[in-house]
Design an enzyme around this catalytic site. Sequence first.
Site, PDB file in Angstrom:
ATOM      1  N   ARG A   1     -12.637  39.987 -14.743  1.00 55.56           N
ATOM      2  CA  ARG A   1     -12.675  40.147 -16.193  1.00 55.56           C
ATOM      3  C   ARG A   1     -11.547  39.383 -16.882  1.00 55.56           C
ATOM      4  O   ARG A   1     -11.754  38.798 -17.955  1.00 55.56           O
ATOM      5  CB  ARG A   1     -12.625  41.636 -16.559  1.00 55.56           C
ATOM      6  CG  ARG A   1     -12.673  41.943 -18.056  1.00 55.56           C
ATOM      7  CD  ARG A   1     -13.731  41.174 -18.809  1.00 55.56           C
ATOM      8  NE  ARG A   1     -15.052  41.245 -18.228  1.00 55.56           N
ATOM      9  CZ  ARG A   1     -16.055  40.431 -18.542  1.00 55.56           C
ATOM     10  NH1 ARG A   1     -15.871  39.453 -19.419  1.00 55.56           N
ATOM     11  NH2 ARG A   1     -17.228  40.560 -17.966  1.00 55.56           N
TER      12      ARG A   1
ATOM     13  N   LYS B   1       6.875  28.334 -47.355  1.00 53.18           N
ATOM     14  CA  LYS B   1       5.591  28.595 -48.009  1.00 53.18           C
ATOM     15  C   LYS B   1       5.827  29.222 -49.383  1.00 53.18           C
ATOM     16  O   LYS B   1       6.963  29.394 -49.831  1.00 53.18           O
ATOM     17  CB  LYS B   1       4.722  29.473 -47.114  1.00 53.18           C
ATOM     18  CG  LYS B   1       4.489  28.859 -45.725  1.00 53.18           C
ATOM     19  CD  LYS B   1       3.325  29.470 -45.004  1.00 53.18           C
ATOM     20  CE  LYS B   1       2.020  28.914 -45.531  1.00 53.18           C
ATOM     21  NZ  LYS B   1       0.845  29.414 -44.769  1.00 53.18           N
TER      22      LYS B   1
ATOM     23  N   ASP C   1      -1.751  22.728 -50.269  1.00 54.09           N
ATOM     24  CA  ASP C   1      -2.538  23.927 -49.997  1.00 54.09           C
ATOM     25  C   ASP C   1      -3.608  24.181 -51.065  1.00 54.09           C
ATOM     26  O   ASP C   1      -3.300  24.261 -52.259  1.00 54.09           O
ATOM     27  CB  ASP C   1      -1.617  25.147 -49.912  1.00 54.09           C
ATOM     28  CG  ASP C   1      -2.339  26.379 -49.406  1.00 54.09           C
ATOM     29  OD1 ASP C   1      -3.008  26.286 -48.363  1.00 54.09           O
ATOM     30  OD2 ASP C   1      -2.226  27.432 -50.052  1.00 54.09           O
TER      31      ASP C   1
ATOM     32  N   LYS D   1      -2.267  31.605 -36.898  1.00 50.68           N
ATOM     33  CA  LYS D   1      -3.310  32.630 -36.988  1.00 50.68           C
ATOM     34  C   LYS D   1      -3.972  32.785 -35.620  1.00 50.68           C
ATOM     35  O   LYS D   1      -5.112  32.403 -35.395  1.00 50.68           O
ATOM     36  CB  LYS D   1      -4.326  32.259 -38.063  1.00 50.68           C
ATOM     37  CG  LYS D   1      -3.720  32.236 -39.465  1.00 50.68           C
ATOM     38  CD  LYS D   1      -4.726  31.768 -40.499  1.00 50.68           C
ATOM     39  CE  LYS D   1      -4.093  31.712 -41.891  1.00 50.68           C
ATOM     40  NZ  LYS D   1      -5.020  31.197 -42.915  1.00 50.68           N
TER      41      LYS D   1
ATOM     42  N   GLU E   1       5.254  23.904 -48.487  1.00 45.27           N
ATOM     43  CA  GLU E   1       3.910  24.047 -49.056  1.00 45.27           C
ATOM     44  C   GLU E   1       3.984  23.925 -50.575  1.00 45.27           C
ATOM     45  O   GLU E   1       4.874  24.498 -51.205  1.00 45.27           O
ATOM     46  CB  GLU E   1       3.349  25.418 -48.673  1.00 45.27           C
ATOM     47  CG  GLU E   1       2.010  25.755 -49.293  1.00 45.27           C
ATOM     48  CD  GLU E   1       1.616  27.194 -49.023  1.00 45.27           C
ATOM     49  OE1 GLU E   1       0.899  27.417 -48.042  1.00 45.27           O
ATOM     50  OE2 GLU E   1       2.053  28.092 -49.785  1.00 45.27           O
TER      51      GLU E   1
END
Length: 280
Positions: free
Chosen positions: A97, A164, A219, A132, A197
């Site tokens: 697995r 950011k 962005d 992410k 950003e």
Amino acid sequence: MDIQLIHQFIKNALAEDVGDGDHTSLSTIPAGTQGKAKLIIKEDGILAGMELAFEIFATVDPDLKVTVLLQDGVAVKVGDIGLTVSGSTHSILIAERLVLNCMQRMSGIATKTHRIVSLLEGTNTKILDTRKTTPGLRYLEKWAVRIGGGVNHRIGLYDMILIKDNHVDYAGGIANAITSAKKYLADHHKSLQIEIEVRNLEELSQVLAVGGVDRIMLDNFNFDTLKAAVKLIDGQFTTEASGGITEENVEEYAACGVDFISMGALTHSVKSLDISLKAF
């Protein structure tokens, strides 16, 4: 391959899954039973995770004999056999697995990345992943992006300064954020790239006035604004487009002339490739 990190991952994953024993196998299959299994590809795509699978089998049981038939990064079709393994059936079933979970996800990421990279052939734009990722699996997922032909962005918070929107807002503006970041690097004797950003052309103008960065992330720009931004930057800084970019519109973003396109979808919502391990 960072072997120390990989071995720690395998150790943790096995502890999570096996606990105090694989009681199903222990109760149904006599001790010492020997067997064979083969890794069967059940969906077309790009194979990833074969090196990792070899390490998983070796960690579970060094006496398992693994024959690798296909390498990471190759295009596979339904019915292909990736590897065979023979030895203790208990050991094979313990590893099964974990091998499949890793390879299915890594191959899904590599397959999606490869599709997007193929769309951008002939351009100067490269595909980046993001942070992410699945907690605990970032190394594997970014590894799969590389196998698929993509480029890793920063690995974590420690290997790049990426300013950011929230950083800018908390810092009191773009100039403050850039100036503070540069001072921090000097004070701490660190050599890290600085990326910032921007959300619109006004913020871009502020960055261009201050300078002192290595890359500018544009962005959620529409195509016309993105083209205007690339023209304003005029090669002074590396450019990266992000936000709202999909497999369907990635070619249009690349046509705007950016150096990089970052896509969280490479890792956060990818479909795993169908692979199975079957006794024979």
